[in-house]
Write a protein that holds these residues in place. Sequence first.
Motif, mmCIF file in Angstrom:
data_model
loop_
_atom_site.group_PDB
_atom_site.id
_atom_site.type_symbol
_atom_site.label_atom_id
_atom_site.label_comp_id
_atom_site.label_asym_id
_atom_site.label_seq_id
_atom_site.Cartn_x
_atom_site.Cartn_y
_atom_site.Cartn_z
ATOM 1 N N CYS A 42 44.235 39.437 43.548
ATOM 2 C CA CYS A 42 43.073 38.448 43.338
ATOM 3 C C CYS A 42 43.028 38.592 41.681
ATOM 4 O O CYS A 42 42.782 39.939 41.151
ATOM 5 C CB CYS A 42 41.824 39.072 43.969
ATOM 6 N N ILE A 43 42.466 37.543 40.721
ATOM 7 C CA ILE A 43 42.523 37.501 39.414
ATOM 8 C C ILE A 43 41.043 37.163 39.271
ATOM 9 O O ILE A 43 40.612 36.176 39.637
ATOM 10 C CB ILE A 43 43.625 36.574 38.863
ATOM 11 N N ILE B 88 33.032 38.552 36.470
ATOM 12 C CA ILE B 88 32.498 38.390 38.051
ATOM 13 C C ILE B 88 32.938 37.440 38.702
ATOM 14 O O ILE B 88 33.037 37.294 40.189
ATOM 15 C CB ILE B 88 31.059 38.812 38.342
ATOM 16 N N ASN B 89 33.905 36.553 38.217
ATOM 17 C CA ASN B 89 34.367 35.385 38.883
ATOM 18 C C ASN B 89 35.574 35.453 39.334
ATOM 19 O O ASN B 89 36.547 36.070 38.768
ATOM 20 C CB ASN B 89 34.268 33.919 37.832
ATOM 21 N N THR B 90 35.889 35.028 40.614
ATOM 22 C CA THR B 90 37.436 34.947 41.309
ATOM 23 C C THR B 90 37.785 33.718 40.736
ATOM 24 O O THR B 90 37.374 32.526 41.152
ATOM 25 C CB THR B 90 37.206 35.202 42.766
ATOM 26 N N SER C 43 46.247 29.940 32.721
ATOM 27 C CA SER C 43 46.325 31.034 31.711
ATOM 28 C C SER C 43 45.857 32.184 32.045
ATOM 29 O O SER C 43 46.194 33.212 31.641
ATOM 30 C CB SER C 43 45.255 30.371 30.454
ATOM 31 N N SER C 44 44.977 32.139 33.194
ATOM 32 C CA SER C 44 44.579 33.633 33.671
ATOM 33 C C SER C 44 45.732 34.348 34.270
ATOM 34 O O SER C 44 45.898 35.417 34.072
ATOM 35 C CB SER C 44 43.380 33.433 34.606
ATOM 36 N N ASN D 256 42.598 25.128 44.054
ATOM 37 C CA ASN D 256 41.620 25.687 44.803
ATOM 38 C C ASN D 256 41.657 27.188 44.936
ATOM 39 O O ASN D 256 41.466 27.717 46.141
ATOM 40 C CB ASN D 256 41.592 25.140 46.301
ATOM 41 N N ALA D 257 41.685 28.081 43.906
ATOM 42 C CA ALA D 257 41.873 29.283 43.666
ATOM 43 C C ALA D 257 43.119 30.163 44.446
ATOM 44 O O ALA D 257 43.127 31.147 44.618
ATOM 45 C CB ALA D 257 40.657 29.840 44.123
#
Length: 237
Positions: A15-16, A20-22, A48-49, A219-220
């Motif tokens: 999980c990246i 505090i945002n996933t 990029s993350s 979608n994450a």
Amino acid sequence: MVFSNEPVVSVQQACIFQGINTILKDVTFTIEKDEFVFLIGRTGSGKSSLLKTLYADLPLIMGQARVAGYSIDKLKKKEIPYLRRKLGIVFQDFQLFPDRTVAENLYFVLRATGWKDKIKMKNRMIEVLMGVGLGGAASKMPHQLSGGEQQRVVVARALLNEPSILLADEPTGNLDPEVADGIFHLFQEINKKGTAILMATHNYELLKKHPYRILKCENARVLDSKTTTISLGNTGI
């Protein structure tokens, strides 16, 4: 050290986060040593993350990842420079020192990564510049080079320590199509010599012309064309 049968990148249930945002969750994929992989997705989808996590600019708090033989989830701050010696990182905006020659830009990286022998440093600098087609550019300043030539310097800089993988974040994004094609072919040649490539891109034409494996942030999640059918419609790139 990356052992012969170990993927150069292995991410398991990661999980990246940004603060505090996933950004991405349950990320699982591997990249083998000689693979060329595209990384795609809308702006803000997490490309990029993901790259920043792989080169330890973002900490990996949940899940596991190994990159070039280093466990990112267990990496100590003092170990980050050693990881980055095993990686080549190519940015869209070059990040060259404008007040230093091409040679001085490359020497800076060599010194920062532990090189001390001046003859070996000079030979390696010449070798990588020749490899990207810029053998005569060592004494030039960045502003004396075209955008495509500056990006070739950036690629040369990324190759100095013979990395296991190149992580490229939109490396052709600021270049006109013909120059971008030249940079992409350079990446292909590097890949053929055994260096893995993970290249983030919005260039839909590249995806159509070169059917490499694709990772898509959506979608994450990170979808993998090895296991999932991925749409290449314009709305998703």
